[in-house]
Every structure is written in C-alpha cells, then in structure tokens.
Scaffold this active site. Sequence first.
Site, short mmCIF file in Angstrom:
data_model
loop_
_atom_site.label_atom_id
_atom_site.label_comp_id
_atom_site.label_asym_id
_atom_site.label_seq_id
_atom_site.Cartn_x
_atom_site.Cartn_y
_atom_site.Cartn_z
N LYS A 75 8.05 8.96 -4.31
CA LYS A 75 6.77 9.53 -5.13
C LYS A 75 6.57 8.88 -6.17
O LYS A 75 7.04 7.88 -6.72
CB LYS A 75 7.06 10.91 -5.27
CG LYS A 75 7.15 11.74 -3.91
CD LYS A 75 6.27 11.57 -2.95
CE LYS A 75 4.81 12.32 -3.30
NZ LYS A 75 3.66 12.17 -2.48
N HIS A 94 -0.05 5.65 -3.99
CA HIS A 94 -1.21 6.61 -3.82
C HIS A 94 -2.50 6.37 -4.95
O HIS A 94 -3.04 7.17 -5.73
CB HIS A 94 -0.86 7.94 -4.26
CG HIS A 94 -0.18 8.75 -3.12
ND1 HIS A 94 -0.10 8.45 -1.90
CD2 HIS A 94 1.34 9.29 -3.58
CE1 HIS A 94 0.94 9.21 -1.14
NE2 HIS A 94 2.12 9.40 -2.14
#
Length: 365
Positions: A75, A94
């Site tokens: 992440k 992301h």
Amino acid sequence: MVHLWLRTETKRKEHRAAITPSKCQTLLERGFKITVERSSQRIFDDEEYERVGCTLAPSLSWKTAPLDAYIIGLKELPENDNSPLAHTHIFFAHCYKNQAGWQDIIRRFAKGGGTILDLEFLNDERGRRIAAFGFHAGFAGTAIGLDVWANQHLHSGQEYPPIDPYPNEDALVSHIKQRLDAAVALGNSYPRVMVVGALGRCGKGAIAIAQKVGIPESNIIKWDMEETKPGGPFPEILECDIFVNCIYLSQKIPPFITKEMLDGERKLSVIVDVSCDTTNPNNPIPIYNINTTFDNPTVQVETNNPKPVDVISIDHLPTLLPRESSEQFCGDLLPTLLQLPERDTARVWIETEKLFKEKVALLDQ
C-alpha cells in the site's frame, strides 16, 4: 546481487505482505539478498522471515537503505511526507489513473531520482496482470456485504461495527453463514446478490463466497461485459439486495447507478464497491465519495427513501484474509521477481518503467 527490502506497511489494519517467508526462501536460494523490516502488524511474524535467512531491520528504515535496494511493499507510503525519493519502489502506487494527488506522488520520485515499478501494471504478453489480489478482494468484499445485509436485519438501525481480519478462510465462511442463517430465521429470504464483472478474478471471488455460505445459485446474478454493453444506468441493480462492483475501470463509462435511482422503490440496501475507484472522475458508482475502512466499514447514502443503502468501499479488502491472500499473490509474482537480475532486458520490467517515465513527463501539464 539483487537486494529486496520489504518495508513495513503503515496503513492501519494492513496485515498482508508483498513477499512471504516461503517465497523469500526461494529468492534467497536464487541468490537474492532480502532485508525485512520488523512489523507487529504483519500476519507473518518477524521470526518466520529470520528462519529462512532474511536480515531483519528496524521498522521504516528503508529511507536509509542502500540506493541499489528495491523497496517493496503493497500500500501507499507513509502520509504527510513530501520528501524526494531516491530508491526504486515496487508497490501499488495508485496514481496512474488520475487519482486524487497522483502528481504529488510522482513528483516525489522525479525530484529524488527514484522510480516506481507499479505492481498493478506488471502485465503478461496479453496485457493481463501477472499478480493481483482480485480474487480475495471480491471474496472479502462480498463477505462483508453479506454480513452488513445480515446486520441490517438482525440489528436494524445500528451502525455496522469495526472488522478485524480472520485467521483463515474457514473462520470467515463459518461466521458469515451463521449470521445469514440468523437473519433468514427471522423470516427473510436469502439475499439476491448481483456481481458485475463476474468473469474476472474479483468477480469469481465474489461468487465463490456467496456459494460457500449457502446463497442459492438462483440468487446470484452474474453480469459481465455482455450484460453491461448497452450502457447504464441499470434499474436491474435495484431489484437485488446486494450489488457488488468488480469491474476494472480503464475508461469512462456511463454510471451503473445514480443517486436519484435510490430515492424510488428498491430492494437494494448494500453496495460493495470492490473496484473502489472513489477518487476516479469516471467512477461508475457516483453516489458516494469517501473510502471506508476496517474501523468504519460502511458509509450510508442519503436518500429520500427510508430504506438504508450502506456502501462498503475499503481499498485493501484482501487483508481480511491476510495469510492466504499474501501467499496467492506472492506465488503469482515470484516468477517476475526472479527476472529482476535481468531487469534491463525483461519485457515486463521494461514496460512498467516506461509507464512511470510517461507519467513523469505529464507532470504539471
């Protein structure tokens, strides 16, 4: 010698690992050097890595790692830090689909001379992702969706509580089945579950958990590209109790559902947005705008209908089953990691680095 540095995950309740002890052992046998930061949150104990031959390092010490080390994680990097980044990082950044703040992330690497090798864009020759958490994302998201539906009937009007990861799949399936059976015992029918993106990894995971907990096959509605080809919105979604969005968004499409549709008559009371493109301007579920978390799993949509609509939009769902999902993901990733010594000639690494450079060129344009 390729040096992999497994960093500590700082996202709350993120228990997965980008590389597992069993796969570290394979990499070490193939001549890799592996440093693992200590973590009390990771599902795998520090000792599991130490036993196979990894070197342990303090948590969050990757910034002082040798510059030739690949910093690997899952992440996002720690928040509230805009310092330049000099290392090559392998993780889910992301930021390649114009998500909120994408330029800030890319700029840190551009300023420091570092590189992103994005796990989401490691593709095979056919353009299919080499390693993905999709199956477990769909599995976990739908499990939570079924539990939220049960909670609406068992504890009407009460907020759905925080969630902790499960030790294994059997424990999760047993819990959800027990809750569903209790809700059905009150006189309810089993929920109708619509899965959009049913043919992909994520959709298959969603269908698998629905089947395992006893949802009748006739209550599992499976839609994919053929069914959505005419373009939304789709009133059929309102006829289901739970809507699970599992599509991979690559371009702008008409919305699947709108806020106005929720004001009318409907069965729908739970939406699981596994795809979780919350900040994407093309999000096909434009009825909410925040990510939920394991501490606050749902957000309720305000409508003119007294029947609630709870949305689940957790962006790291597979950590509900951290051990299984990590082993599956890393097993798929391993052959590509083994190509890192030939990174300059390995197609998959060349292509993902090219994509990073293309994004750097778009900064401030």
